[in-house]
Design an enzyme around this catalytic site. Structure first.
Site, short mmCIF file in Angstrom:
data_model
loop_
_atom_site.label_atom_id
_atom_site.label_comp_id
_atom_site.label_asym_id
_atom_site.label_seq_id
_atom_site.Cartn_x
_atom_site.Cartn_y
_atom_site.Cartn_z
N CYS A 4 43.91 38.28 40.96
CA CYS A 4 44.71 39.66 41.73
C CYS A 4 43.45 40.25 42.24
CB CYS A 4 44.97 40.83 40.68
SG CYS A 4 45.29 42.44 41.09
N HIS A 46 45.66 45.57 34.33
CA HIS A 46 46.52 44.90 35.49
C HIS A 46 47.95 45.28 35.09
CE1 HIS A 46 47.94 42.52 38.86
NE2 HIS A 46 49.04 42.37 38.04
N HIS A 100 48.15 51.29 42.23
CA HIS A 100 46.93 52.28 42.85
C HIS A 100 47.77 53.23 43.46
CE1 HIS A 100 48.02 49.05 45.93
NE2 HIS A 100 48.07 50.19 46.77
N HIS A 102 46.93 56.32 46.33
CA HIS A 102 46.03 56.46 47.57
C HIS A 102 45.70 58.01 47.50
CE1 HIS A 102 46.95 52.82 50.13
NE2 HIS A 102 47.88 52.59 49.06
#
Ligand code: AMP
Length: 114
Positions: A4, A46, A100, A102
């Site tokens: 990844c 992960h 994630h 932003h």
């Protein structure tokens, strides 16, 4: 070992413009920013997306939000405002399959993002 992209950044196998790191999280500038402040906050562990998080990840997710808030302050967008976004899956237009958030700021964003 995971190949990844963001796991490779966590392991230091790929470079990143790091702005924050602790035991469980990493934050770095987006390589293709869409706003003057565009930072990604990721867990070192992960998780494919928010959809893959379990109840046991609650503290981690809360910490991510507080780090995003702190990074907004450090990057001077607290007063002007900013947006926190996470994309999930195909219809969410997720490109990197590692959770994630932003952090977007430094310009006037559209009121209703698509
Ligand atoms: P998403 O569509 O939410 O999966 O967004 C993935 C984001 O990761 C995009 O904004 C990309 O520009 C960004 N990105 C991809 N590769 C890198 C990288 N090596 N370093 C920093 N940001 C990256």
């Amino acid at each position: 070992m995971s190949d990844c992209l963001f796991c490779r950044i966590v392991r230091g196998e790929l470079p990143s413009d790091k702005v924050f790191e602790n035991e469980s999280l990493l934050a770095f500038r987006d390589i293709n920013p869409i706003a003057p402040v565009h930072i990604l906050v990721i867990p070192k562990k992960h998780l494919t997306s928010l959809a893959a998080a379990g109840r046991e990840d609650g503290a981690l997710l809360g910490e991510m939000l507080l780090v995003l808030r702190d990074l907004a302050e450090k990057n001077g967008v607290s007063e002007s405002g900013y947006r926190v976004v996470t994309n999930i899956g195909a219809d969410g237009a997720q490109q990197v399959n590692h959770l994630h958030f932003h952090l977007l700021g430094g310009r006037k964003l559209q009121a209703r993002p698509e």
